[in-house]
Design a protein around this motif. Structure first.
Motif, PDB file in Angstrom:
ATOM      1  N   ILE A 203       0.841  -1.202   0.000  1.00 22.92           N
ATOM      2  CA  ILE A 203       0.000   0.000   0.000  1.00 22.92           C
ATOM      3  C   ILE A 203       0.873   1.247   0.000  1.00 22.92           C
ATOM      4  O   ILE A 203       0.611   2.203  -0.756  1.00 22.92           O
ATOM      5  CB  ILE A 203      -0.946  -0.013   1.217  1.00 22.92           C
ATOM      6  CG1 ILE A 203      -2.012  -1.102   1.039  1.00 22.92           C
ATOM      7  CG2 ILE A 203      -1.608   1.356   1.408  1.00 22.92           C
ATOM      8  CD1 ILE A 203      -2.869  -1.349   2.266  1.00 22.92           C
ATOM      9  N   HIS A 204       1.912   1.242   0.809  1.00 23.60           N
ATOM     10  CA  HIS A 204       2.848   2.369   0.810  1.00 23.60           C
ATOM     11  C   HIS A 204       3.480   2.528  -0.575  1.00 23.60           C
ATOM     12  O   HIS A 204       3.629   3.648  -1.083  1.00 23.60           O
ATOM     13  CB  HIS A 204       3.928   2.122   1.874  1.00 23.60           C
ATOM     14  CG  HIS A 204       4.784   3.308   2.158  1.00 23.60           C
ATOM     15  ND1 HIS A 204       5.972   3.214   2.845  1.00 23.60           N
ATOM     16  CD2 HIS A 204       4.651   4.633   1.832  1.00 23.60           C
ATOM     17  CE1 HIS A 204       6.519   4.410   2.952  1.00 23.60           C
ATOM     18  NE2 HIS A 204       5.744   5.293   2.347  1.00 23.60           N
TER      19      HIS A 204
ATOM     20  N   LEU B  43      -0.351   8.709   5.446  1.00 27.75           N
ATOM     21  CA  LEU B  43      -1.506   8.382   4.598  1.00 27.75           C
ATOM     22  C   LEU B  43      -1.521   6.893   4.269  1.00 27.75           C
ATOM     23  O   LEU B  43      -2.583   6.258   4.263  1.00 27.75           O
ATOM     24  CB  LEU B  43      -1.464   9.216   3.319  1.00 27.75           C
ATOM     25  CG  LEU B  43      -1.558  10.733   3.491  1.00 27.75           C
ATOM     26  CD1 LEU B  43      -1.382  11.426   2.147  1.00 27.75           C
ATOM     27  CD2 LEU B  43      -2.877  11.140   4.138  1.00 27.75           C
ATOM     28  N   ALA B  44      -0.344   6.329   4.005  1.00 27.93           N
ATOM     29  CA  ALA B  44      -0.252   4.899   3.705  1.00 27.93           C
ATOM     30  C   ALA B  44      -0.624   4.060   4.927  1.00 27.93           C
ATOM     31  O   ALA B  44      -1.330   3.044   4.805  1.00 27.93           O
ATOM     32  CB  ALA B  44       1.151   4.558   3.226  1.00 27.93           C
ATOM     33  N   ASP B  45      -0.162   4.456   6.112  1.00 32.58           N
ATOM     34  CA  ASP B  45      -0.511   3.724   7.331  1.00 32.58           C
ATOM     35  C   ASP B  45      -2.018   3.750   7.571  1.00 32.58           C
ATOM     36  O   ASP B  45      -2.622   2.737   7.942  1.00 32.58           O
ATOM     37  CB  ASP B  45       0.202   4.339   8.535  1.00 32.58           C
ATOM     38  CG  ASP B  45       1.681   3.987   8.594  1.00 32.58           C
ATOM     39  OD1 ASP B  45       2.096   3.028   7.899  1.00 32.58           O
ATOM     40  OD2 ASP B  45       2.425   4.668   9.331  1.00 32.58           O
ATOM     41  N   ARG B  46      -2.625   4.895   7.360  1.00 32.00           N
ATOM     42  CA  ARG B  46      -4.067   5.019   7.557  1.00 32.00           C
ATOM     43  C   ARG B  46      -4.822   4.146   6.557  1.00 32.00           C
ATOM     44  O   ARG B  46      -5.848   3.523   6.902  1.00 32.00           O
ATOM     45  CB  ARG B  46      -4.486   6.480   7.444  1.00 32.00           C
ATOM     46  CG  ARG B  46      -3.983   7.306   8.620  1.00 32.00           C
ATOM     47  CD  ARG B  46      -3.936   8.792   8.350  1.00 32.00           C
ATOM     48  NE  ARG B  46      -5.256   9.387   8.163  1.00 32.00           N
ATOM     49  CZ  ARG B  46      -5.444  10.694   8.082  1.00 32.00           C
ATOM     50  NH1 ARG B  46      -4.419  11.532   8.156  1.00 32.00           N
ATOM     51  NH2 ARG B  46      -6.667  11.172   7.911  1.00 32.00           N
ATOM     52  N   THR B  47      -4.320   4.086   5.328  1.00 36.11           N
ATOM     53  CA  THR B  47      -4.940   3.235   4.307  1.00 36.11           C
ATOM     54  C   THR B  47      -4.803   1.767   4.692  1.00 36.11           C
ATOM     55  O   THR B  47      -5.752   0.980   4.550  1.00 36.11           O
ATOM     56  CB  THR B  47      -4.287   3.482   2.941  1.00 36.11           C
ATOM     57  OG1 THR B  47      -4.312   4.887   2.642  1.00 36.11           O
ATOM     58  CG2 THR B  47      -5.011   2.728   1.846  1.00 36.11           C
ATOM     59  N   ALA B  48      -3.625   1.381   5.185  1.00 38.68           N
ATOM     60  CA  ALA B  48      -3.400  -0.011   5.589  1.00 38.68           C
ATOM     61  C   ALA B  48      -4.303  -0.396   6.754  1.00 38.68           C
ATOM     62  O   ALA B  48      -4.803  -1.534   6.816  1.00 38.68           O
ATOM     63  CB  ALA B  48      -1.931  -0.212   5.960  1.00 38.68           C
ATOM     64  N   ARG B  49      -4.545   0.515   7.684  1.00 36.28           N
ATOM     65  CA  ARG B  49      -5.445   0.210   8.796  1.00 36.28           C
ATOM     66  C   ARG B  49      -6.861  -0.035   8.290  1.00 36.28           C
ATOM     67  O   ARG B  49      -7.568  -0.932   8.782  1.00 36.28           O
ATOM     68  CB  ARG B  49      -5.432   1.354   9.817  1.00 36.28           C
ATOM     69  CG  ARG B  49      -4.167   1.384  10.663  1.00 36.28           C
ATOM     70  CD  ARG B  49      -4.363   2.232  11.916  1.00 36.28           C
ATOM     71  NE  ARG B  49      -4.527   3.645  11.627  1.00 36.28           N
ATOM     72  CZ  ARG B  49      -3.516   4.502  11.497  1.00 36.28           C
ATOM     73  NH1 ARG B  49      -2.259   4.085  11.626  1.00 36.28           N
ATOM     74  NH2 ARG B  49      -3.746   5.782  11.236  1.00 36.28           N
ATOM     75  N   LEU B  50      -7.297   0.748   7.300  1.00 41.22           N
ATOM     76  CA  LEU B  50      -8.616   0.500   6.707  1.00 41.22           C
ATOM     77  C   LEU B  50      -8.663  -0.866   6.029  1.00 41.22           C
ATOM     78  O   LEU B  50      -9.635  -1.620   6.188  1.00 41.22           O
ATOM     79  CB  LEU B  50      -8.937   1.598   5.690  1.00 41.22           C
ATOM     80  CG  LEU B  50      -9.389   2.947   6.232  1.00 41.22           C
ATOM     81  CD1 LEU B  50      -9.383   3.982   5.119  1.00 41.22           C
ATOM     82  CD2 LEU B  50     -10.785   2.846   6.847  1.00 41.22           C
ATOM     83  N   ALA B  51      -7.625  -1.174   5.268  1.00 39.53           N
ATOM     84  CA  ALA B  51      -7.594  -2.461   4.563  1.00 39.53           C
ATOM     85  C   ALA B  51      -7.644  -3.627   5.535  1.00 39.53           C
ATOM     86  O   ALA B  51      -8.247  -4.675   5.244  1.00 39.53           O
ATOM     87  CB  ALA B  51      -6.334  -2.550   3.697  1.00 39.53           C
ATOM     88  N   ALA B  52      -7.040  -3.465   6.703  1.00 40.56           N
ATOM     89  CA  ALA B  52      -6.998  -4.544   7.684  1.00 40.56           C
ATOM     90  C   ALA B  52      -8.348  -4.803   8.336  1.00 40.56           C
ATOM     91  O   ALA B  52      -8.549  -5.857   8.960  1.00 40.56           O
ATOM     92  CB  ALA B  52      -5.963  -4.218   8.758  1.00 40.56           C
TER      93      ALA B  52
END
Length: 375
Positions: free
Chosen positions: A13-14, A346-355
């Motif tokens: 994602i990053h 932003l990438a970390d926040r996206t990864a948390r959503l994906a999880a």
């Protein structure tokens, strides 16, 4: 195709975020398809000693004649040696806005909530073509799907496609789910091929998390759009020419002929350029974004989408540093509250959503084309 490690997914994602921003920056100086043809772009690269292209575009040659190489006004912030964080661009604004939408409303968001987010967070003058028409229609009290259809000659242009990445990143390995989410966003401003382009791009990015290279990701993406539509036919033609051994240049020449008459911002010819860049780039990040931008048309949008796919395929750690270090982990954005945000955040926040997404959670509206009209 199962995801084995969340940390690997987060790195991919990053990579998607970094690849999208780097690809956008690479293509931004030459974004004017009617002027910056493939031939002119390569002439510029030869004059500046930049073929093969392995870094951001070089500054224009000092001896260039008047009108010979007319770069966009933002070029001083986007060429090699002068990149210090990303430039502001709508291709990135919508990605940021999509993340905020999912954080605010979750994956059950409505098309009406997409429109409300635009009005609250996105300045009107930072919208263009179909998005500006839809924004105006929202202000005038229209609701979806009329926001997309009322006095909108840009319904099948590339605007919805450039908004699709976050739906792919938050649906790793699930192209059908990604396409359904992208469709719900796209119908605010587009219909027909314009909506299919968003579904295709989101599916392509989602498939890249588990695909064995770009060819498999392209094949998976085609399963989410009408097989007899012009978009699917064009993507299949690009893949067939690649398989048959045609060169990258000959493939684009053939596809240009088959899409002749369509505007340079239309979804179909740009999808052809993206597909060719991915296939001939063969999973190599630098080759992918370089070929895609050299393909012309909507160069910053195409570079961004191809960079996103390539970034997911290789992960953040696999992107060469000449692309990522100048970005300084910072993104400029017109989205209220996000200017200067860290890309890594932003990438970390996206990864948390994906999880948070349960396996097999494809939304029920994941249908081919639906009521959006023929492609």
């Amino acid at each position: 195709m199962r995801l084995e490690h969340h940390s690997e997914t987060a790195d991919r994602i990053h990579g998607g975020w970094l690849g999208r921003i780097a690809g956008n920056m690479l293509g931004k100086p030459v974004e004017r398809g009617g002027y910056w043809t493939r031939e002119r772009i390569d002439r510029y690269l030869r004059r500046t000693g930049a073929l093969p292209l392995t870094d951001y575009l070089p500054p224009p040659p000092a001896d260039a004649g008047e009108g010979e190489f007319d770069l966009r006004p933002e070029w001083p912030q986007c060429v090699r040696g002068r990149v210090h964080g990303s430039c502001r661009d709508d291709d990135i604004d919508y990605t940021v806005l999509g993340l905020h939408l999912l954080e605010a409303h979750g994956f059950g968001f409505t098309t009406e909530q997409v429109g409300d987010m635009w009005l609250r967070r996105l300045p009107y003058l930072q919208t263009f073509t179909a998005e500006r028409v839809a924004y105006r229609n929202l202000v005038n009290g229209l609701t979806p799907p009329r926001t997309a259809t009322h006095e909108n000659p840009y319904q099948e242009w590339i605007g919805a496609l450039i908004r699709a990445d976050v739906y792919g990143w938050t649906s790793p390995g699930d192209p059908a789910r990604a396409a359904a989410l992208a469709r719900r966003d796209a119908v605010l401003s587009h219909r027909g091929t314009g909506v299919q382009g968003a579904m295709w791009a989101a599916a392509l990015i989602a498939a890249a998390f588990t695909a064995d290279g770009p060819r498999e990701a392209v094949a998976a993406s085609l399963e989410q759009i009408p097989p007899d539509g012009r978009l699917a036919r064009t993507v299949r033609e690009a893949a067939a020419l690649h398989t048959a051994g045609a060169t990258w240049s000959d493939t684009l020449t053939e596809l240009e002929e088959r899409t002749r008459g369509l505007h340079w911002i239309h979804t179909v010819p740009n999808a052809a350029v993206i597909t060719a860049g991915l296939l001939y780039g063969e999973g190599d990040f630098t080759a992918t974004v370089a070929l895609t931008v050299r393909g012309g048309l909507d160069t910053d949008s195409n570079g961004a989408t191809a960079g996103s796919v390539a970034g997911v395929l290789c992960g953040a750690d696999g992107i060469p540093r000449q692309w990522t270090e100048p970005l300084r982990d910072r993104v400029r954005s017109a989205v209220i509250g996000f200017d200067g945000a860290r890309i890594s955040d932003l990438a970390d926040r996206t990864a948390r959503l994906a999880a948070t997404v349960p396996a097999g959670s494809t939304p029920p509206e994941a249908v081919r084309g639906g009521a959006d009209g023929p492609g």
